[in-house]
Design a protein around this motif. Sequence first.
Motif, PDB file in Angstrom:
ATOM      1  N   ASN A  80       0.761  -1.346  -0.186  1.00 52.29           N
ATOM      2  CA  ASN A  80      -0.036  -0.047   0.306  1.00 52.29           C
ATOM      3  C   ASN A  80       1.481   1.060  -0.169  1.00 52.29           C
ATOM      4  O   ASN A  80       1.375   1.995   0.791  1.00 52.29           O
ATOM      5  CB  ASN A  80      -1.255  -0.436   1.148  1.00 52.29           C
ATOM      6  N   GLY A  81       1.281   1.781  -1.260  1.00 49.53           N
ATOM      7  CA  GLY A  81       2.081   2.735  -1.077  1.00 49.53           C
ATOM      8  C   GLY A  81       3.444   3.327  -0.897  1.00 49.53           C
ATOM      9  O   GLY A  81       4.164   3.748  -0.541  1.00 49.53           O
ATOM     10  N   GLY A  82       4.149   1.418  -0.489  1.00 49.91           N
ATOM     11  CA  GLY A  82       5.450   1.515  -0.275  1.00 49.91           C
ATOM     12  C   GLY A  82       6.617   2.053  -2.058  1.00 49.91           C
ATOM     13  O   GLY A  82       6.329   2.073  -2.950  1.00 49.91           O
ATOM     14  N   VAL A  83       7.882   2.660  -1.264  1.00 51.98           N
ATOM     15  CA  VAL A  83       8.154   3.150  -2.291  1.00 51.98           C
ATOM     16  C   VAL A  83       9.585   2.350  -2.240  1.00 51.98           C
ATOM     17  O   VAL A  83      10.351   2.768  -1.408  1.00 51.98           O
ATOM     18  CB  VAL A  83       8.438   4.605  -1.637  1.00 51.98           C
ATOM     19  N   VAL A  84      10.301   1.503  -2.672  1.00 55.03           N
ATOM     20  CA  VAL A  84      11.583   0.555  -2.474  1.00 55.03           C
ATOM     21  C   VAL A  84      12.741   1.277  -3.272  1.00 55.03           C
ATOM     22  O   VAL A  84      11.856   1.357  -4.800  1.00 55.03           O
ATOM     23  CB  VAL A  84      10.452  -0.379  -3.151  1.00 55.03           C
ATOM     24  N   LEU A  85      13.555   1.165  -3.349  1.00 59.05           N
ATOM     25  CA  LEU A  85      14.571   1.356  -3.423  1.00 59.05           C
ATOM     26  C   LEU A  85      15.818   0.316  -4.072  1.00 59.05           C
ATOM     27  O   LEU A  85      14.847  -1.096  -4.572  1.00 59.05           O
ATOM     28  CB  LEU A  85      15.898   1.937  -2.705  1.00 59.05           C
ATOM     29  N   PRO A  86      15.984   0.393  -5.529  1.00 57.47           N
ATOM     30  CA  PRO A  86      16.273  -0.376  -6.089  1.00 57.47           C
ATOM     31  C   PRO A  86      17.099  -1.524  -5.835  1.00 57.47           C
ATOM     32  O   PRO A  86      17.795  -1.526  -4.827  1.00 57.47           O
ATOM     33  CB  PRO A  86      17.822   0.335  -7.355  1.00 57.47           C
ATOM     34  N   HIS A  87      17.284  -2.856  -6.418  1.00 52.24           N
ATOM     35  CA  HIS A  87      18.125  -4.316  -6.106  1.00 52.24           C
ATOM     36  C   HIS A  87      17.142  -4.686  -4.662  1.00 52.24           C
ATOM     37  O   HIS A  87      17.931  -5.322  -3.623  1.00 52.24           O
ATOM     38  CB  HIS A  87      19.433  -3.626  -6.063  1.00 52.24           C
ATOM     39  N   LYS A  88      15.836  -4.779  -4.190  1.00 50.37           N
ATOM     40  CA  LYS A  88      15.279  -4.621  -2.910  1.00 50.37           C
ATOM     41  C   LYS A  88      14.865  -6.237  -3.298  1.00 50.37           C
ATOM     42  O   LYS A  88      13.624  -5.878  -3.886  1.00 50.37           O
ATOM     43  CB  LYS A  88      14.502  -4.106  -2.060  1.00 50.37           C
ATOM     44  N   GLU A  89      14.577  -6.710  -1.643  1.00 45.28           N
ATOM     45  CA  GLU A  89      13.246  -8.436  -1.929  1.00 45.28           C
ATOM     46  C   GLU A  89      12.778  -7.121  -1.773  1.00 45.28           C
ATOM     47  O   GLU A  89      12.548  -7.138  -0.299  1.00 45.28           O
ATOM     48  CB  GLU A  89      14.122  -9.340  -1.910  1.00 45.28           C
ATOM     49  N   ILE A  90      11.153  -7.694  -0.774  1.00 43.71           N
ATOM     50  CA  ILE A  90      10.462  -7.677  -0.521  1.00 43.71           C
ATOM     51  C   ILE A  90       9.533  -8.714   0.271  1.00 43.71           C
ATOM     52  O   ILE A  90       9.060  -9.660  -0.914  1.00 43.71           O
ATOM     53  CB  ILE A  90       9.186  -6.331  -0.999  1.00 43.71           C
ATOM     54  N   LYS A  91      10.345  -9.114   1.008  1.00 41.09           N
ATOM     55  CA  LYS A  91       9.366 -10.440   1.626  1.00 41.09           C
ATOM     56  C   LYS A  91       7.773 -10.360   2.472  1.00 41.09           C
ATOM     57  O   LYS A  91       7.467 -11.383   2.889  1.00 41.09           O
ATOM     58  CB  LYS A  91      10.605 -11.164   2.864  1.00 41.09           C
ATOM     59  N   SER A  92       8.306  -9.322   3.148  1.00 39.19           N
ATOM     60  CA  SER A  92       6.575  -8.997   4.354  1.00 39.19           C
ATOM     61  C   SER A  92       5.809  -7.715   3.337  1.00 39.19           C
ATOM     62  O   SER A  92       6.212  -6.479   3.122  1.00 39.19           O
ATOM     63  CB  SER A  92       6.788  -8.685   6.058  1.00 39.19           C
ATOM     64  N   SER A  93       5.102  -8.014   3.521  1.00 39.00           N
ATOM     65  CA  SER A  93       3.681  -6.666   3.386  1.00 39.00           C
ATOM     66  C   SER A  93       3.959  -5.412   4.213  1.00 39.00           C
ATOM     67  O   SER A  93       4.789  -5.041   4.950  1.00 39.00           O
ATOM     68  CB  SER A  93       2.345  -6.774   4.095  1.00 39.00           C
ATOM     69  N   ILE A  94       3.877  -4.383   2.674  1.00 37.73           N
ATOM     70  CA  ILE A  94       3.733  -2.888   3.525  1.00 37.73           C
ATOM     71  C   ILE A  94       2.953  -2.424   3.539  1.00 37.73           C
ATOM     72  O   ILE A  94       2.188  -2.049   2.446  1.00 37.73           O
ATOM     73  CB  ILE A  94       4.681  -2.645   2.172  1.00 37.73           C
TER      74      ILE A  94
END
Length: 361
Positions: A340-354
């Motif tokens: 929900n509106g996450g702003v994610v920097l390059p080269h990241k892995e998102i494993k849990s919800s934002i």
Amino acid sequence: MKAEILVGGFGTRLRPLTLSVPKPLVEFGNKPMIQHQIEALKEVGVTEVILGINYQPEVMLNFLNEFQDKIGIKITCCQETEPLGTAGPLALARDKLLDGSGEPFFVLNSDVISEYPFKKLIQFHRSHGGEATIMVTKVNEPSKYGVVVMDEETGKVERFVEKPQTFVGNKINAGIYLLNPSVLDRIEPKPTSIEKETFPQIAAEGKLFAMVLPGFWMDIGQPKDYIAGLKLYLNSLRKKSSLKLAKGSHIIGNVIIDETAVIGAGCLIGPDVAIGPGCVIESGVRISKCTVMQGVRIKKHACISSSIIGWHSTVGQWARIENMTILGEDVHVCDEIYSNGGVVLPHKEIKSSILKPEIVM
Ligand code: GDD
Ligand code: MG
């Protein structure tokens, strides 16, 4: 004729995309922002585009060297050693802008998108006999722009107020100008704001004119406006060259899909979506109001709305991405994640919800 595009600035408001490429090279409607502008300038006979630049010049130059041969226009750079603002770069490029013809030259902010009605701008400029013409447009929230108070009949500008604190009017500077060479005599090659210094001075002498820009306009330098701008751009594309839009029972409203992208069975795409080259959209995916940059993979049954998915990222199956989520380059969102509106920097892995809008570093 010549033109200068102001491409300085760090593009901080468009991070994390601008961590990977300079703002003018961020694709909008499957083309770098600056390409829209250069093509439109070429169409009205501009022979040389000068880039006033102070950030990542190598990246820009590599792209533009290729590009100048492709579309047949000369592109040169004028590099600042310190940020010179929005007027200083013009003084720095003085010798390039003055070709002895006495012709006016264009100046563009690099982050504004419109149908670029340059022909009408030239006609109006020639008709009023002033020194400078700026294009203006009406907006609901004028305080974040330069506000122009003008005579409705003649277009003569009475006042120019950059980022006013109190309400002055709702016509704002669209960041598209046609200036006589004499304007350069007013500017020195030092940090100077064309909005705060040069325009108010020319207006006070009664030589600044404004023309209301026909068609749509948006400053796409922030994610919210970028997403809103895509809707306007695609709408205008529908009117001008609807063949470029995607068709089929899986498409809703205005959508562009690069011909090298692969769309799986049972997807529903649109309205207001751009899907870039080499993307793979697996079966049953739902996308609306989004830009999906080159090389992205969206896995089965993901649902994405009002978001920007950066280059070469992947979105896992059954993931739900919404509310101005911006994924930088090469981000990997695991299966069934919610953003929900996450702003994610390059080269990241998102494993849990934002769960709420936040920056993920
Ligand atoms: N070369 C160079 N050097 N370019 C610069 C510099 C600099 O030091 N600083 C800013 N620029 C470029 C930006 O890259 C952009 O293309 C343009 O100048 C305007 O800067 P923004 O930072 O985007 O300004 P803004 O959006 O807050 O306001 C400007 O644009 C509005 C329309 O979008 C102003 O021109 C307002 O008057 C206008 O309404
Ligand atoms: Mg801007």
